[in-house]
Write an enzyme that holds these catalytic residues in place. Structure first.
Site: not given
Length: 558
Positions: A432, A475
């Site tokens: 992440d 993301e």
């Protein structure tokens, strides 16, 4: 709907373009074979037509010659009957008395009736004594003269309209002859009689030369003939084992030439030639008399090789360069008919026109087939391109060029099951990007759209061969590492983290951004669990632990 159905059908094959090419090649081959089959059938019909055409001419010529030959044998039988049963009348005795008076003259003529009979023309006893084949026998002389005088009535009354011959001649060894075209009483009688007994057919009818006493044909040069050639059919006259003379029929070349022209139905049917048994050209259906040969010596030898072994009435065909040659051996003539059909004549004929139409149809079909092949090939290629684009959109994230969530999960599950079956280690990395929301807030979403592919490219470069990565959230990224232990997976994760954190991204002139990532690693060997969703959940928990510990780090323990 039709395009979708075709796309589904094409997609079943690994190489649809190759299948399309093979199908069109097969159609072209089958169409060509069918056309070739029609050509073979047409060729057989053409050969049969040429054979029938020549056979009709040969039959007509044989029939005409048979009529003349039958008359010739009839004349011989008439002479034999007259020799065996002579009739003595006042006129015949008067004629014989005239012979006794004139026989010593250089030339003479006698006849029974001026209007109803033909004259006998003869030479002197001295002329006969000098001839090797001549013999004026006193015991048979009067009987032969009476028989010839009786025969003169028949020759005078015979209808020659149906005959091809120019004249009928009886040439006697006793020094006289009887002709259907008699000369006047002048010195030409001597030269004409000499020419008759000097002809090859006369000596060829001697008992030594013709022991079977059958019909003989000769093709000789005759100065009196306008064409300079004459065909003669001759039979010997015998009675009581004595050879009296020869009965002959002369056939003019002009008549044979005209007969062949009249027997031909069409100018495009080809040229018919009449040859004797030595393959000398006699007559032709073309305009003008035959001069020389239409064939080379080798070609004539090839025809002769076929004809020599053939029986009377047999026929055949040959192909010589661009000509089609058919031949037929005649029954009633010692020779053969040859028909020559050139390529030009064949094209202008009925079969030529059919062949041209068939060729044009095959050419048009081939052009249509090629046009169809190009269109369908282009259509299939477009569909394959569309299919590739749809597959890319269905399996890959358009922004990062990594697998999207659905495709990645499917690949990850199958990879995990494969490692489980093979007993190989299997690891999962959950990644992440740190503070990604702040990048969007500070620089806008277009900056975030640049950051994501930047991070994805770095991630892809750091992976090993066989590893797979996908974008599973905004993301968030996930990586599966088949065959990797936990230690190896941590090394890969650390390499990814280090590369992301050390590179800056230029957003616009004068502004750069530096991002970091937090990563969580899980291993199937830790939990003895190869379920991908479970391993991802474990890795995700460790990812959050890495964030809680300060971000920009890798966490592989609970």
């Amino acid at each position: 709907m039709s395009g979708t159905a075709l796309q589904r059908a094409v997609s079943r094959f690994k190489r649809p373009l190759k299948v399309v090419n093979l199908c069109f090649i097969a159609v072209f081959i089958f169409s060509t074979l069918l056309t070739w089959r029609e050509v073979v059938v047409l060729e057989s019909a053409y050969v049969a037509n040429q054979r029938n055409s020549l056979d009709n001419i040969a039959t007509a010529l044989d029939r005409q010659l048979q009529y003349s030959i039958d008359n010739l044998f009839f004349y011989r039988n008439t002479m034999r009957y007259a020799l065996q049963s002579p009739i003595s009348t006042d006129k015949s005795r008067k004629a014989l008395s005239a012979f006794e008076e004139k026989r010593s003259r250089p030339y003479w003529q006698i006849r029974l009736d001026i209007k109803r009979s033909l004259p006998l023309s003869g030479v002197s006893d001295e002329f006969v004594d000098r001839g090797k084949l001549l013999d004026r026998d006193a015991d048979t002389m009067h009987d032969e003269l009476e028989a010839a005088l009786e025969f003169s009535y028949i020759m005078q009354l015979s209808d020659r309209k149906r005959d091809l011959q120019s004249q009928v001649v009886y040439a006697s060894r006793a020094g006289f002859y009887l002709s259907s075209t008699p000369p006047i009483d002048d010195p030409q009688i001597i030269s004409q009689y000499y020419q008759l007994i000097a002809q090859p057919y006369f000596s060829a009818q001697s008992p030594h030369s013709n022991p079977d006493r059958d019909l003989r044909w000769t093709h000789t040069f005759n100065p009196r003939s306008q064409a300079g050639q004459v065909i003669t059919a001759a039979v010997p006259l015998d009675n009581n084992e004595r050879w009296y003379g020869v009965l002959a029929m002369d056939f003019p070349i002009a008549a044979m030439h005209q007969f062949l022209r009249d027997a031909r139905r069409d100018e495009d049917e080809g040229t018919v030639l009449l040859y004797d048994n030595q393959f000398n050209p006699i007559a032709t259906s073309a305009n003008g008399q035959p001069h020389g040969s239409r064939f080379t010596a080798a070609q004539l030898a090839e025809i002769a090789g076929k004809v020599d072994t053939a029986k009377r009435g047999e026929e055949g065909e040959l192909r010589m360069d661009s000509r089609f040659v058919t031949w037929s051996k005649l029954n009633n003539f010692d020779g053969l008919l040859v028909k020559v059909h050139t390529l030009e004549e064949g094209v202008q004929g009925e079969f030529g026109r059919i062949s041209i139409v068939l060729t044009i149809l095959w050419g048009l079909f081939t052009l249509m087939l090629i046009a169809s092949w190009l269109v369908i090939r282009r259509l299939v290629r477009n569909m394959l391109t569309l299919q590739s684009q749809l597959t890319t959109r269905a399996n890959y994230d358009t922004l990062t060029r990594l697998y999207n969530r659905g495709a990645f999960f499917e690949i990850a599950r199958s990879t995990a099951l494969q490692c489980q079956r093979q007993g190989l280690p299997f690891c999962v990395i959950q990644l992440d990007l740190d503070f990604f929301k702040s990048v969007n807030d500070r620089f806008g979403h277009h900056a975030g759209d640049k950051v994501l592919p930047h991070a994805a490219a770095i991630l892809s470069e750091a992976l090993r061969v066989g590893d797979a990565a996908g974008r599973v959230g905004g993301e968030e990224f996930c990586i599966v590492l088949p065959g990797a232990t936990l230690v190896q997976a941590v090394q890969v994760a650390e390499r990814v983290r280090a590369r992301i954190s050390t590179k800056e991204l230029l957003l616009k002139q004068g502004e750069t951004v530096k991002i970091t990532a937090s990563l969580g690693v899980s291993s199937a060997q830790e939990y003895d669990d190869y379920d991908f969703e479970h391993l991802q959940s474990y890795a995700d928990q460790r990812l959050y632990k890495a964030k809680q510990n300060g971000r920009n780090q890798v966490c592989s323990q609970d």
